[in-house]
Scaffold this motif. Structure first.
Motif, PDB file in Angstrom:
ATOM      1  N   VAL A 123       0.835  -1.214   0.000  1.00  0.00           N
ATOM      2  CA  VAL A 123       0.000   0.000   0.000  1.00  0.00           C
ATOM      3  C   VAL A 123       0.866   1.259   0.000  1.00  0.00           C
ATOM      4  O   VAL A 123       0.651   2.167  -0.811  1.00  0.00           O
ATOM      5  N   LEU A 124       1.844   1.324   0.899  1.00  0.00           N
ATOM      6  CA  LEU A 124       2.697   2.504   0.973  1.00  0.00           C
ATOM      7  C   LEU A 124       3.524   2.664  -0.300  1.00  0.00           C
ATOM      8  O   LEU A 124       3.688   3.783  -0.802  1.00  0.00           O
ATOM      9  N   GLY A 125       4.025   1.561  -0.841  1.00  0.00           N
ATOM     10  CA  GLY A 125       4.766   1.620  -2.107  1.00  0.00           C
ATOM     11  C   GLY A 125       3.908   2.167  -3.234  1.00  0.00           C
ATOM     12  O   GLY A 125       4.358   3.006  -4.022  1.00  0.00           O
ATOM     13  N   PHE A 126       2.665   1.693  -3.310  1.00  0.00           N
ATOM     14  CA  PHE A 126       1.749   2.213  -4.336  1.00  0.00           C
ATOM     15  C   PHE A 126       1.511   3.707  -4.153  1.00  0.00           C
ATOM     16  O   PHE A 126       1.550   4.471  -5.113  1.00  0.00           O
ATOM     17  N   GLY A 168      17.252  12.069  -9.413  1.00  0.00           N
ATOM     18  CA  GLY A 168      16.278  10.998  -9.228  1.00  0.00           C
ATOM     19  C   GLY A 168      16.743   9.985  -8.194  1.00  0.00           C
ATOM     20  O   GLY A 168      15.972   9.566  -7.330  1.00  0.00           O
ATOM     21  N   HIS A 169      18.018   9.600  -8.268  1.00  0.00           N
ATOM     22  CA  HIS A 169      18.543   8.624  -7.307  1.00  0.00           C
ATOM     23  C   HIS A 169      18.599   9.198  -5.895  1.00  0.00           C
ATOM     24  O   HIS A 169      18.336   8.483  -4.920  1.00  0.00           O
ATOM     25  N   LEU A 170      18.938  10.470  -5.754  1.00  0.00           N
ATOM     26  CA  LEU A 170      18.995  11.067  -4.414  1.00  0.00           C
ATOM     27  C   LEU A 170      17.604  11.200  -3.806  1.00  0.00           C
ATOM     28  O   LEU A 170      17.419  10.941  -2.613  1.00  0.00           O
ATOM     29  N   VAL A 171      16.622  11.583  -4.612  1.00  0.00           N
ATOM     30  CA  VAL A 171      15.244  11.643  -4.111  1.00  0.00           C
ATOM     31  C   VAL A 171      14.761  10.235  -3.774  1.00  0.00           C
ATOM     32  O   VAL A 171      14.113  10.023  -2.739  1.00  0.00           O
ATOM     33  N   GLU A 172      15.108   9.275  -4.604  1.00  0.00           N
ATOM     34  CA  GLU A 172      14.761   7.877  -4.324  1.00  0.00           C
ATOM     35  C   GLU A 172      15.368   7.439  -3.000  1.00  0.00           C
ATOM     36  O   GLU A 172      14.726   6.726  -2.218  1.00  0.00           O
ATOM     37  N   ALA A 173      16.588   7.871  -2.711  1.00  0.00           N
ATOM     38  CA  ALA A 173      17.242   7.520  -1.444  1.00  0.00           C
ATOM     39  C   ALA A 173      16.457   8.065  -0.257  1.00  0.00           C
ATOM     40  O   ALA A 173      16.235   7.352   0.730  1.00  0.00           O
ATOM     41  N   VAL A 174      16.025   9.315  -0.344  1.00  0.00           N
ATOM     42  CA  VAL A 174      15.240   9.903   0.747  1.00  0.00           C
ATOM     43  C   VAL A 174      13.924   9.140   0.916  1.00  0.00           C
ATOM     44  O   VAL A 174      13.525   8.818   2.041  1.00  0.00           O
ATOM     45  N   LEU A 175      13.279   8.841  -0.196  1.00  0.00           N
ATOM     46  CA  LEU A 175      12.025   8.081  -0.131  1.00  0.00           C
ATOM     47  C   LEU A 175      12.244   6.692   0.467  1.00  0.00           C
ATOM     48  O   LEU A 175      11.430   6.221   1.269  1.00  0.00           O
ATOM     49  N   ASP A 176      13.337   6.034   0.094  1.00  0.00           N
ATOM     50  CA  ASP A 176      13.649   4.717   0.648  1.00  0.00           C
ATOM     51  C   ASP A 176      13.859   4.788   2.155  1.00  0.00           C
ATOM     52  O   ASP A 176      13.404   3.908   2.895  1.00  0.00           O
ATOM     53  N   ILE A 177      14.548   5.813   2.624  1.00  0.00           N
ATOM     54  CA  ILE A 177      14.799   5.954   4.058  1.00  0.00           C
ATOM     55  C   ILE A 177      13.482   6.121   4.807  1.00  0.00           C
ATOM     56  O   ILE A 177      13.248   5.472   5.828  1.00  0.00           O
ATOM     57  N   VAL A 178      12.599   6.970   4.290  1.00  0.00           N
ATOM     58  CA  VAL A 178      11.291   7.170   4.925  1.00  0.00           C
ATOM     59  C   VAL A 178      10.446   5.899   4.835  1.00  0.00           C
ATOM     60  O   VAL A 178       9.865   5.452   5.832  1.00  0.00           O
ATOM     61  N   TYR A 179      10.387   5.319   3.652  1.00  0.00           N
ATOM     62  CA  TYR A 179       9.588   4.105   3.414  1.00  0.00           C
ATOM     63  C   TYR A 179      10.022   2.972   4.347  1.00  0.00           C
ATOM     64  O   TYR A 179       9.191   2.386   5.051  1.00  0.00           O
ATOM     65  N   TYR A 180      11.299   2.660   4.350  1.00  0.00           N
ATOM     66  CA  TYR A 180      11.762   1.559   5.192  1.00  0.00           C
ATOM     67  C   TYR A 180      11.697   1.910   6.674  1.00  0.00           C
ATOM     68  O   TYR A 180      11.523   1.026   7.509  1.00  0.00           O
ATOM     69  N   GLY A 181      11.826   3.197   7.010  1.00  0.00           N
ATOM     70  CA  GLY A 181      11.619   3.613   8.396  1.00  0.00           C
ATOM     71  C   GLY A 181      10.209   3.282   8.851  1.00  0.00           C
ATOM     72  O   GLY A 181      10.000   2.744   9.940  1.00  0.00           O
ATOM     73  N   VAL A 220       1.579   6.800  -7.080  1.00  0.00           N
ATOM     74  CA  VAL A 220       0.691   7.965  -7.109  1.00  0.00           C
ATOM     75  C   VAL A 220       1.471   9.266  -6.912  1.00  0.00           C
ATOM     76  O   VAL A 220       1.484  10.125  -7.793  1.00  0.00           O
ATOM     77  N   ALA A 221       2.115   9.421  -5.768  1.00  0.00           N
ATOM     78  CA  ALA A 221       2.657  10.720  -5.365  1.00  0.00           C
ATOM     79  C   ALA A 221       3.859  11.192  -6.183  1.00  0.00           C
ATOM     80  O   ALA A 221       4.012  12.397  -6.396  1.00  0.00           O
ATOM     81  N   THR A 222       4.717  10.293  -6.617  1.00  0.00           N
ATOM     82  CA  THR A 222       5.969  10.732  -7.254  1.00  0.00           C
ATOM     83  C   THR A 222       6.096  10.340  -8.722  1.00  0.00           C
ATOM     84  O   THR A 222       7.173  10.493  -9.304  1.00  0.00           O
TER      85      THR A 222
END
Length: 142
Positions: free
Chosen positions: A19-22, A109-122, A27-29
């Motif tokens: 759900v969060l990945g979707f 794109g990769h740096l924004v992906e990194a921030v999203l990954d940190i939040v997502y996995y957190g 949707v959001a990015t």
């Protein structure tokens, strides 16, 4: 490895990951990443059964590792901290490796992906920590 805590945390984390990945990437990015993609390698539509299976496997691995890492002290904060380290590994470690070796996204794109990954996995780590805490043995509190 197949404890009640681990299995319930795996199921809840699988749903949360899907759900969060979707919501984040589906949707959001979407528009942001379209502007930073060099080579579009996305399937349209995605293979949802395999996507769910991958979330299940990842959630089981994360939950199992968390169970060892936490050493019996389960909490939202501890789970979030665990997930942040996973996000750093995935987002910065693997993301920069992919940037250095492939033509998928630009550096932004990769740096924004990194921030999203940190939040997502957190968040996923926090969910796992909460599930371990909620399903663990109850202590006697007077």
């Amino acid at each position: 490895m197949f404890s009640k805590q681990n299995l319930l945390a795996t199921v809840v984390a699988t749903v949360a990951m899907f759900v969060l990945g979707f919501l984040i990437w589906g949707v959001a990015t979407v528009d942001f990443f379209e502007g930073h993609t060099i080579t579009n390698a996305m399937k349209d539509p995605p293979d949802f059964p395999i996507l769910i299976l991958s979330n299940l496997i990842a959630a089981f691995a994360l939950s199992t590792i968390y169970g060892k890492w936490a050493r019996g002290y389960h909490s939202l904060g501890g789970g979030f901290q665990f997930g942040v380290w996973i996000g750093i590994f995935m987002g910065l470690g693997m993301g920069l490796l992919w940037y250095a070796t492939s033509e998928i996204m630009d550096l932004t794109g990769h740096l924004v992906e990194a921030v999203l990954d940190i939040v997502y996995y957190g968040i996923i780590g926090a969910v796992i920590g909460l599930m371990y805490k909620a399903t663990g043995p109850k202590s006697d509190e007077a």
